[in-house]
Design a protein around this motif. Structure first.
Motif, PDB file in Angstrom:
ATOM      1  N   ILE A 106      10.613 -15.791  -3.546  1.00 55.24           N
ATOM      2  CA  ILE A 106       9.390 -15.102  -3.139  1.00 55.24           C
ATOM      3  C   ILE A 106       9.742 -13.654  -2.824  1.00 55.24           C
ATOM      4  O   ILE A 106      10.741 -13.391  -2.133  1.00 55.24           O
ATOM      5  CB  ILE A 106       8.754 -15.763  -1.893  1.00 55.24           C
ATOM      6  N   ILE A 107       8.943 -12.716  -3.325  1.00 55.75           N
ATOM      7  CA  ILE A 107       8.997 -11.338  -2.845  1.00 55.75           C
ATOM      8  C   ILE A 107       7.673 -11.079  -2.140  1.00 55.75           C
ATOM      9  O   ILE A 107       6.600 -11.176  -2.738  1.00 55.75           O
ATOM     10  CB  ILE A 107       9.196 -10.319  -3.982  1.00 55.75           C
ATOM     11  N   SER A 108       7.741 -10.796  -0.845  1.00 54.71           N
ATOM     12  CA  SER A 108       6.537 -10.538  -0.059  1.00 54.71           C
ATOM     13  C   SER A 108       6.534  -9.085   0.377  1.00 54.71           C
ATOM     14  O   SER A 108       7.555  -8.400   0.335  1.00 54.71           O
ATOM     15  CB  SER A 108       6.466 -11.483   1.146  1.00 54.71           C
ATOM     16  N   PHE A 109       5.355  -8.614   0.807  1.00 53.78           N
ATOM     17  CA  PHE A 109       5.254  -7.192   1.168  1.00 53.78           C
ATOM     18  C   PHE A 109       4.062  -6.974   2.074  1.00 53.78           C
ATOM     19  O   PHE A 109       3.070  -7.701   2.035  1.00 53.78           O
ATOM     20  CB  PHE A 109       5.159  -6.301  -0.078  1.00 53.78           C
ATOM     21  N   THR A 110       4.196  -5.967   2.930  1.00 53.72           N
ATOM     22  CA  THR A 110       3.138  -5.535   3.836  1.00 53.72           C
ATOM     23  C   THR A 110       2.892  -4.050   3.577  1.00 53.72           C
ATOM     24  O   THR A 110       3.778  -3.232   3.797  1.00 53.72           O
ATOM     25  CB  THR A 110       3.555  -5.735   5.308  1.00 53.72           C
ATOM     26  N   VAL A 111       1.694  -3.720   3.098  1.00 57.05           N
ATOM     27  CA  VAL A 111       1.329  -2.315   2.892  1.00 57.05           C
ATOM     28  C   VAL A 111      -0.054  -2.089   3.481  1.00 57.05           C
ATOM     29  O   VAL A 111      -0.786  -3.030   3.762  1.00 57.05           O
ATOM     30  CB  VAL A 111       1.338  -1.930   1.393  1.00 57.05           C
ATOM     31  N   THR A 112      -0.415  -0.833   3.673  1.00 55.68           N
ATOM     32  CA  THR A 112      -1.769  -0.519   4.123  1.00 55.68           C
ATOM     33  C   THR A 112      -2.715  -0.533   2.930  1.00 55.68           C
ATOM     34  O   THR A 112      -2.287  -0.526   1.777  1.00 55.68           O
ATOM     35  CB  THR A 112      -1.823   0.865   4.787  1.00 55.68           C
ATOM     36  N   GLU A 113      -4.023  -0.525   3.227  1.00 54.94           N
ATOM     37  CA  GLU A 113      -5.012  -0.524   2.148  1.00 54.94           C
ATOM     38  C   GLU A 113      -4.772   0.631   1.183  1.00 54.94           C
ATOM     39  O   GLU A 113      -4.850   0.476  -0.036  1.00 54.94           O
ATOM     40  CB  GLU A 113      -6.431  -0.422   2.732  1.00 54.94           C
ATOM     41  N   ALA A 114      -4.463   1.810   1.742  1.00 57.67           N
ATOM     42  CA  ALA A 114      -4.279   2.990   0.893  1.00 57.67           C
ATOM     43  C   ALA A 114      -3.051   2.868  -0.004  1.00 57.67           C
ATOM     44  O   ALA A 114      -2.972   3.528  -1.038  1.00 57.67           O
ATOM     45  CB  ALA A 114      -4.175   4.235   1.761  1.00 57.67           C
ATOM     46  N   GLY A 115      -2.103   2.020   0.374  1.00 56.76           N
ATOM     47  CA  GLY A 115      -0.879   1.871  -0.401  1.00 56.76           C
ATOM     48  C   GLY A 115      -1.068   1.183  -1.738  1.00 56.76           C
ATOM     49  O   GLY A 115      -0.133   1.126  -2.542  1.00 56.76           O
ATOM     50  N   TYR A 116      -2.278   0.656  -1.988  1.00 57.18           N
ATOM     51  CA  TYR A 116      -2.558   0.025  -3.275  1.00 57.18           C
ATOM     52  C   TYR A 116      -3.086   1.018  -4.312  1.00 57.18           C
ATOM     53  O   TYR A 116      -3.141   0.690  -5.503  1.00 57.18           O
ATOM     54  CB  TYR A 116      -3.565  -1.113  -3.100  1.00 57.18           C
ATOM     55  N   VAL A 357      -5.582   2.158  15.496  1.00 56.31           N
ATOM     56  CA  VAL A 357      -6.653   1.421  14.827  1.00 56.31           C
ATOM     57  C   VAL A 357      -7.611   2.342  14.083  1.00 56.31           C
ATOM     58  O   VAL A 357      -8.202   1.970  13.074  1.00 56.31           O
ATOM     59  CB  VAL A 357      -7.404   0.542  15.849  1.00 56.31           C
ATOM     60  N   ALA A 358      -7.763   3.585  14.551  1.00 52.09           N
ATOM     61  CA  ALA A 358      -8.720   4.511  13.942  1.00 52.09           C
ATOM     62  C   ALA A 358      -8.247   5.069  12.609  1.00 52.09           C
ATOM     63  O   ALA A 358      -9.050   5.617  11.850  1.00 52.09           O
ATOM     64  CB  ALA A 358      -9.001   5.671  14.901  1.00 52.09           C
ATOM     65  N   MET A 359      -6.984   4.941  12.280  1.00 50.96           N
ATOM     66  CA  MET A 359      -6.438   5.589  11.089  1.00 50.96           C
ATOM     67  C   MET A 359      -7.038   5.003   9.807  1.00 50.96           C
ATOM     68  O   MET A 359      -7.619   3.921   9.791  1.00 50.96           O
ATOM     69  CB  MET A 359      -4.913   5.451  11.075  1.00 50.96           C
ATOM     70  N   ASP A 360      -6.906   5.759   8.709  1.00 50.61           N
ATOM     71  CA  ASP A 360      -7.266   5.318   7.359  1.00 50.61           C
ATOM     72  C   ASP A 360      -8.741   4.980   7.191  1.00 50.61           C
ATOM     73  O   ASP A 360      -9.101   4.047   6.480  1.00 50.61           O
ATOM     74  CB  ASP A 360      -6.401   4.115   6.934  1.00 50.61           C
ATOM     75  N   GLY A 361      -9.618   5.781   7.806  1.00 50.02           N
ATOM     76  CA  GLY A 361     -11.048   5.546   7.660  1.00 50.02           C
ATOM     77  C   GLY A 361     -11.532   5.622   6.225  1.00 50.02           C
ATOM     78  O   GLY A 361     -12.467   4.913   5.835  1.00 50.02           O
ATOM     79  N   PHE A 362     -10.901   6.470   5.401  1.00 50.50           N
ATOM     80  CA  PHE A 362     -11.339   6.599   4.008  1.00 50.50           C
ATOM     81  C   PHE A 362     -10.960   5.380   3.169  1.00 50.50           C
ATOM     82  O   PHE A 362     -11.441   5.233   2.040  1.00 50.50           O
ATOM     83  CB  PHE A 362     -10.788   7.885   3.378  1.00 50.50           C
ATOM     84  N   SER A 363     -10.113   4.500   3.689  1.00 48.69           N
ATOM     85  CA  SER A 363      -9.893   3.191   3.074  1.00 48.69           C
ATOM     86  C   SER A 363     -10.744   2.120   3.747  1.00 48.69           C
ATOM     87  O   SER A 363     -11.207   1.182   3.091  1.00 48.69           O
ATOM     88  CB  SER A 363      -8.420   2.784   3.183  1.00 48.69           C
ATOM     89  N   ASP A 411      -4.480   9.402   7.516  1.00 47.45           N
ATOM     90  CA  ASP A 411      -5.376   8.770   6.544  1.00 47.45           C
ATOM     91  C   ASP A 411      -4.830   9.023   5.146  1.00 47.45           C
ATOM     92  O   ASP A 411      -4.997  10.097   4.577  1.00 47.45           O
ATOM     93  CB  ASP A 411      -6.791   9.337   6.687  1.00 47.45           C
ATOM     94  N   GLN A 412      -4.175   8.007   4.585  1.00 49.42           N
ATOM     95  CA  GLN A 412      -3.528   8.169   3.286  1.00 49.42           C
ATOM     96  C   GLN A 412      -4.523   8.408   2.154  1.00 49.42           C
ATOM     97  O   GLN A 412      -4.195   9.041   1.153  1.00 49.42           O
ATOM     98  CB  GLN A 412      -2.703   6.923   2.948  1.00 49.42           C
ATOM     99  N   ALA A 413      -5.741   7.876   2.284  1.00 42.59           N
ATOM    100  CA  ALA A 413      -6.712   7.982   1.196  1.00 42.59           C
ATOM    101  C   ALA A 413      -7.596   9.217   1.310  1.00 42.59           C
ATOM    102  O   ALA A 413      -8.390   9.493   0.412  1.00 42.59           O
ATOM    103  CB  ALA A 413      -7.586   6.720   1.156  1.00 42.59           C
ATOM    104  N   MET A 414      -7.475   9.950   2.394  1.00 37.21           N
ATOM    105  CA  MET A 414      -8.352  11.098   2.623  1.00 37.21           C
ATOM    106  C   MET A 414      -7.818  12.346   1.935  1.00 37.21           C
ATOM    107  O   MET A 414      -6.637  12.661   2.028  1.00 37.21           O
ATOM    108  CB  MET A 414      -8.482  11.361   4.131  1.00 37.21           C
ATOM    109  N   ASP A 415      -8.729  13.051   1.255  1.00 41.36           N
ATOM    110  CA  ASP A 415      -8.449  14.399   0.782  1.00 41.36           C
ATOM    111  C   ASP A 415      -8.914  15.340   1.894  1.00 41.36           C
ATOM    112  O   ASP A 415     -10.117  15.488   2.110  1.00 41.36           O
ATOM    113  CB  ASP A 415      -9.232  14.665  -0.510  1.00 41.36           C
ATOM    114  N   PRO A 416      -7.997  15.967   2.636  1.00 42.70           N
ATOM    115  CA  PRO A 416      -8.420  16.772   3.786  1.00 42.70           C
ATOM    116  C   PRO A 416      -9.431  17.864   3.423  1.00 42.70           C
ATOM    117  O   PRO A 416     -10.364  18.114   4.182  1.00 42.70           O
ATOM    118  CB  PRO A 416      -7.099  17.372   4.294  1.00 42.70           C
ATOM    119  N   ALA A 417      -9.267  18.478   2.267  1.00 47.74           N
ATOM    120  CA  ALA A 417     -10.209  19.534   1.872  1.00 47.74           C
ATOM    121  C   ALA A 417     -11.609  18.962   1.694  1.00 47.74           C
ATOM    122  O   ALA A 417     -12.609  19.564   2.125  1.00 47.74           O
ATOM    123  CB  ALA A 417      -9.738  20.204   0.584  1.00 47.74           C
ATOM    124  N   ALA A 418     -11.693  17.797   1.066  1.00 48.20           N
ATOM    125  CA  ALA A 418     -13.000  17.164   0.865  1.00 48.20           C
ATOM    126  C   ALA A 418     -13.604  16.740   2.202  1.00 48.20           C
ATOM    127  O   ALA A 418     -14.819  16.855   2.421  1.00 48.20           O
ATOM    128  CB  ALA A 418     -12.857  15.957  -0.060  1.00 48.20           C
TER     129      ALA A 418
END
Length: 472
Positions: A106-116, A357-363, A411-418
């Motif tokens: 088994i190869i398992s992994f834990t990533v954030t939503e934005a990591g996909y 908990v507040a992080m990654d709102g754009f995901s 926020d990995q999915a956020m474009d700061p300029a946008a």
């Protein structure tokens, strides 16, 4: 008695707090029952957490887990299921060496939503993900990848070439349909690389069961290590803390065996979908609601917001008015689940921060909240209660834009300029509702704009009421 030759391995990518408070615990409990056939090995895909990795290596992979119940009862467990901790190197050599062993199943992994790196249609978002482009080039140049897909491609290509046999790719995170979606993203990446042989091997020799995981696990603090020292006499730089509640639901689709996790409380099911939806919408979305609202009125911790009657009511109404109706019927008692979630969030001993908990709102808006909005609108029903959550995030984003969030927002999915452009628009609500990253096909829908406008007025009143209450 299991010998070293008989031992089977799960290789886990990402030795962060959640893995060590969750999956590693289930295997530890199996070992305690005398079933030692499986062990864990793990390492990170990037050179982060160096102090924790060094501490784990010095302790042979072992560490102390402090658990805290909603009643404040603390317990301490020395977890020993991780037997190999791999140091990070850019070529991933240590991880490859384990991945090519036939005994690794088994190869398992834990990533954030934005990591996909997936868009609303579950396609790789190449334009917004320079990391993916860099990984494609790295693999073409004979180097290893550092994203989830680049790393898995590196490991699976080596395993295929070694003829090491079938294995399971197991997600341990909060993405909806995580096995299906990560598998889709991986195959898209491999085909973009032009490695059709590897794509065919992945399809023939691997499975990707969907899974749902749950345990609140705050970032470790020095206070945790201090309590561990007092309670156990052990100095443990890798100590961490989580709530006593734990849950794991997994679709029973494994390519080459698995531990007998059902003996220690994991649920092996045909479909994880109803459990997944309940958790994502009743727990994850509610968590974000409380973090955004709590930050807006000056709280630091999740439990503070949960015990605030106005914030608790916003969360309760979101679940009760708009979410339970679209998830019913369900094999779960959704009202009871809602109440357990709020009890867990109110645990002051956890000291989970709004910042975490507040992080990654754009995901989280598209992943946790937009589905309920979409389903309510499709049924011709009100979105008054669910719209409060994205309205809270918009108010939070406007504070961030003004430099008034008292911590660093990630926020990995956020474009700061946008994001800044949304806040600077003549009509921020309309600009927010038109953002395709947040809303996909719903972007710009007049019903969404109208619902967000009403919800934003409600949020402004909620914030003003708190401000006047404190001033009084």
């Amino acid at each position: 008695m299991t010998t070293a030759q008989d031992t089977l391995t799960i290789l886990h990518l990402g030795l962060g707090s959640f893995h060590r408070a969750h999956q590693a615990v289930y295997l530890h409990e199996l070992h305690a029952l005398g079933d030692t056939r499986w062990v864990l090995a793990g390492g990170n895909l990037r050179p982060d957490m160096p102090e924790t990795i060094a501490a784990l290596q010095a302790q042979g992979g072992a560490y102390t887990l402090e658990t805290v119940s909603a009643q404040g009862e603390r317990r301490y467990t020395w977890i020993e299921s991780i037997r190999t901790v791999v140091s990070h190197t850019p070529d991933l050599a240590g991880l490859i060496e384990i991945a090519v062993r036939p005994s690794t199943r088994i190869i398992s992994f834990t990533v954030t939503e934005a990591g996909y790196y997936l868009d609303s249609r579950h396609q790789l978002d190449w334009a917004a993900a320079p990391d993916l482009q860099a990984d494609l080039q790295a693999l073409r140049d004979g180097r290893a990848g550092s994203t989830l897909y680049g790393a898995l491609t590196t490991l699976l290509r080596a395993r295929m070439q070694a003829g090491a046999g079938a294995l399971t790719l197991l997600n341990c995170d909060n993405l909806r349909h995580n096995g299906d979606r990560s598998r889709g993203g991986l195959l898209q990446f491999v085909r973009a690389l032009g490695d059709d042989a590897l794509a065919a091997w992945i399809e023939a020799h691997t499975t990707s069961p969907n899974a749902m995981v749950d345990r609140i696990t705050p970032r470790p603090t020095p206070e945790v290590a201090a309590r561990v020292l007092t309670a156990t006499g052990r100095t443990d730089p890798a100590a961490l803390m989580g709530e006593s509640f734990i849950q794991w639901v997994i679709e029973d689709r494994f390519a080459n065996g698995r531990p007998d996790w059902a003996r220690v409380g994991a649920e092996l099911v045909e479909s994880v979908a109803p459990y997944e939806e309940a958790k994502i919408r009743l727990l994850n979305a509610t968590h974000s609601c409380i973090a955004w609202a709590g930050t807006l009125v000056g709280y630091r911790f999740i439990h503070e917001g949960t015990h605030d009657p106005a914030i608790r009511q916003l969360a309760y109404d979101y679940v009760t008015d708009d979410t339970i109706p679209v998830l019913s019927p369900s094999p779960l008692d959704l009202a009871a689940y809602r109440d357990v979630v709020l009890e867990r969030f109110g645990n002051p001993a956890i000291e989970d921060t709004n910042q975490r908990v507040a992080m990654d709102g754009f995901s989280k808006i598209p992943g946790f909240i937009a589905p309920t909005v979409r389903e309510r609108l499709a049924r011709g029903e009100s979105i008054a209660s669910v719209a409060v959550l994205p309205a809270l995030f918009l108010a939070y984003l406007q504070r961030w834009h003004a430099g008034q969030i008292p911590y660093t927002y990630q926020d990995q999915a956020m474009d700061p300029a946008a994001a800044h452009a949304i806040c600077e628009a003549a009509d921020p609500v309309a600009a927010f509702a038109a953002d395709p990253v947040l809303w996909g096909e719903l972007a710009g829908d007049p019903r969404l704009v109208q619902g967000l406008r009403a919800a934003s007025e409600k949020v402004a009143g909620f914030v003003a009421q708190h401000a006047s209450g404190r001033a009084g």
